[in-house]
Design a protein around this motif. Structure first.
Motif, mmCIF file in Angstrom:
data_model
loop_
_atom_site.group_PDB
_atom_site.id
_atom_site.type_symbol
_atom_site.label_atom_id
_atom_site.label_comp_id
_atom_site.label_asym_id
_atom_site.label_seq_id
_atom_site.Cartn_x
_atom_site.Cartn_y
_atom_site.Cartn_z
ATOM 1 N N PRO A 187 0.828 -1.213 0.000
ATOM 2 C CA PRO A 187 0.000 0.000 0.000
ATOM 3 C C PRO A 187 0.861 1.261 0.000
ATOM 4 O O PRO A 187 1.944 1.289 0.595
ATOM 5 N N SER A 188 0.379 2.290 -0.673
ATOM 6 C CA SER A 188 1.085 3.569 -0.688
ATOM 7 C C SER A 188 0.078 4.697 -0.880
ATOM 8 O O SER A 188 -0.777 4.632 -1.765
ATOM 9 N N ILE A 189 0.196 5.712 -0.047
ATOM 10 C CA ILE A 189 -0.702 6.863 -0.066
ATOM 11 C C ILE A 189 0.147 8.118 -0.121
ATOM 12 O O ILE A 189 1.099 8.261 0.662
ATOM 13 N N ILE A 190 -0.162 9.013 -1.029
ATOM 14 C CA ILE A 190 0.546 10.287 -1.114
ATOM 15 C C ILE A 190 -0.347 11.394 -0.560
ATOM 16 O O ILE A 190 -1.492 11.537 -0.969
ATOM 17 N N PHE A 191 0.185 12.161 0.391
ATOM 18 C CA PHE A 191 -0.445 13.389 0.858
ATOM 19 C C PHE A 191 0.266 14.546 0.167
ATOM 20 O O PHE A 191 1.441 14.813 0.431
ATOM 21 N N GLY A 192 -0.426 15.230 -0.747
ATOM 22 C CA GLY A 192 0.204 16.296 -1.516
ATOM 23 C C GLY A 192 -0.589 17.589 -1.489
ATOM 24 O O GLY A 192 -1.740 17.635 -1.033
ATOM 25 N N LEU A 193 0.026 18.650 -2.006
ATOM 26 C CA LEU A 193 -0.596 19.966 -2.100
ATOM 27 C C LEU A 193 -0.944 20.269 -3.556
ATOM 28 O O LEU A 193 -0.946 19.379 -4.398
ATOM 29 N N GLN A 194 -1.197 21.539 -3.856
ATOM 30 C CA GLN A 194 -1.655 21.940 -5.183
ATOM 31 C C GLN A 194 -0.719 21.488 -6.290
ATOM 32 O O GLN A 194 -1.160 21.107 -7.374
ATOM 33 N N SER A 195 0.596 21.507 -6.042
ATOM 34 C CA SER A 195 1.541 21.140 -7.099
ATOM 35 C C SER A 195 1.382 19.685 -7.542
ATOM 36 O O SER A 195 1.776 19.321 -8.649
#
Length: 301
Positions: A187-195
């Motif tokens: 499993p892999s989850i990315i927490f990202g912003l607008q970019s």
């Protein structure tokens, strides 16, 4: 200098934002002032240096030129609104969006005013069920660093252990690590912003679920945003309807565009901001998105 910049403007043209900061690369007691000046849009520059000199046809194309179903916001920002030479066309996508789902669960609170903290707590409460048991990669796109950090810190340690947060390392390295984990059936989850809403290509199993905790309205505190909104207000124009709303719609379209990257891709979009149902503008924002199969909870189950 800052006053002289205004001499570059034509009457009623969009303003130049001007602000001053301290040079953070110098010792605190000897910092120089850095003077900044920036047009709030490129409209006047493009009109003067490019569009007025065009002799032949120009084609502008992108998946995200329209906002709220029309091209007005884009044409305004590039200096072409009202130009009788312009023709606009929207073409159907070959992607089978209806095989994917737009999920809008019931949310008791909205991220405004006194409800903001309660909305954040509600996101944290709903996140575990959304993040666990995904068969592919998950991309969570936050509207601010503060919200990203607050949600991350509110999750259990086992979930934190499979989340890659923007800023932990360079964007390319983070995406490579995410792809490798998915390739290894982990499993892999990315927490990202607008970019991470733009230019991120995660086809197939690399991204099967995009979660948007909050509609991507721009912060009204940046110098360019404040200058533009103040100018629109002084022109007796509605800054929210003319600028903030179409820009948020455009960013939302870009964000959901991370899900379907190739023919055959399928997945889920989840929006945790119930303003998209409650507010007058919500229907237009939903209708501006690709034609996903909709699952909207109108009340708490």
């Amino acid at each position: 200098f800052l006053r002289a910049m205004d001499l570059l403007l034509l009457p009623d043209s969009e303003p130049i934002a001007k602000w001053v900061t301290l040079n953070q690369n110098q010792p605190s007691k000897k910092r120089d002032l850095i003077i900044h000046a920036a047009w709030v849009t490129a409209a006047e520059l493009l009109k003067h240096y490019f569009w007025s000199r065009v002799k032949r046809g120009v084609i502008l194309c992108s998946a995200t030129l329209r906002a709220l179903g029309n091209f007005d916001n884009f044409l305004n920002k590039v200096g072409l609104l009202g130009d009788n030479r312009v023709q606009t066309h929207a073409f159907l996508s070959p992607f089978e969006y209806e095989k994917s789902q737009l999920n809008i669960p019931w949310m008791q609170h909205v991220p405004e005013g006194s409800e903001s903290q309660a909305h954040t707590a509600e996101i944290i409460q709903k996140m575990p069920a959304l993040l666990r048991n995904n068969t592919g990669g998950v991309l969570v796109l936050f509207a601010s660093q503060w919200l990203l950090q607050a949600v991350f810190e509110g999750l259990d340690k086992d979930l934190q252990g499979i989340i890659l947060c923007q800023g932990q390392e360079g964007r390319s390295l983070l995406l490579d690590k995410h792809r490798k984990l998915i390739d290894d059936k982990k499993p892999s989850i990315i927490f990202g912003l607008q970019s991470f809403s733009e230019g991120v290509d995660l086809p197939g199993d690399y991204c099967t679920h995009v979660i948007i905790p909050k509609l991507p309205f721009a912060s009204p505190t940046t110098p360019t945003e404040r200058a533009y909104q103040r100018w629109l207000k002084n022109q007796n124009r509605n800054a929210f309807l003319e600028h903030s709303l179409p820009e948020a719609s455009l960013r939302l379209t870009q964000a959901v565009g991370r899900l379907i990257r190739r023919m055959g891709d399928q997945g889920v979009i989840t929006i945790l901001d119930y303003r998209i149902i409650r507010k007058f503008y919500g229907k237009n924002m939903i209708n501006s998105l690709p034609k996903f199969t909709k699952n909207i909870e109108l009340q708490q189950k």
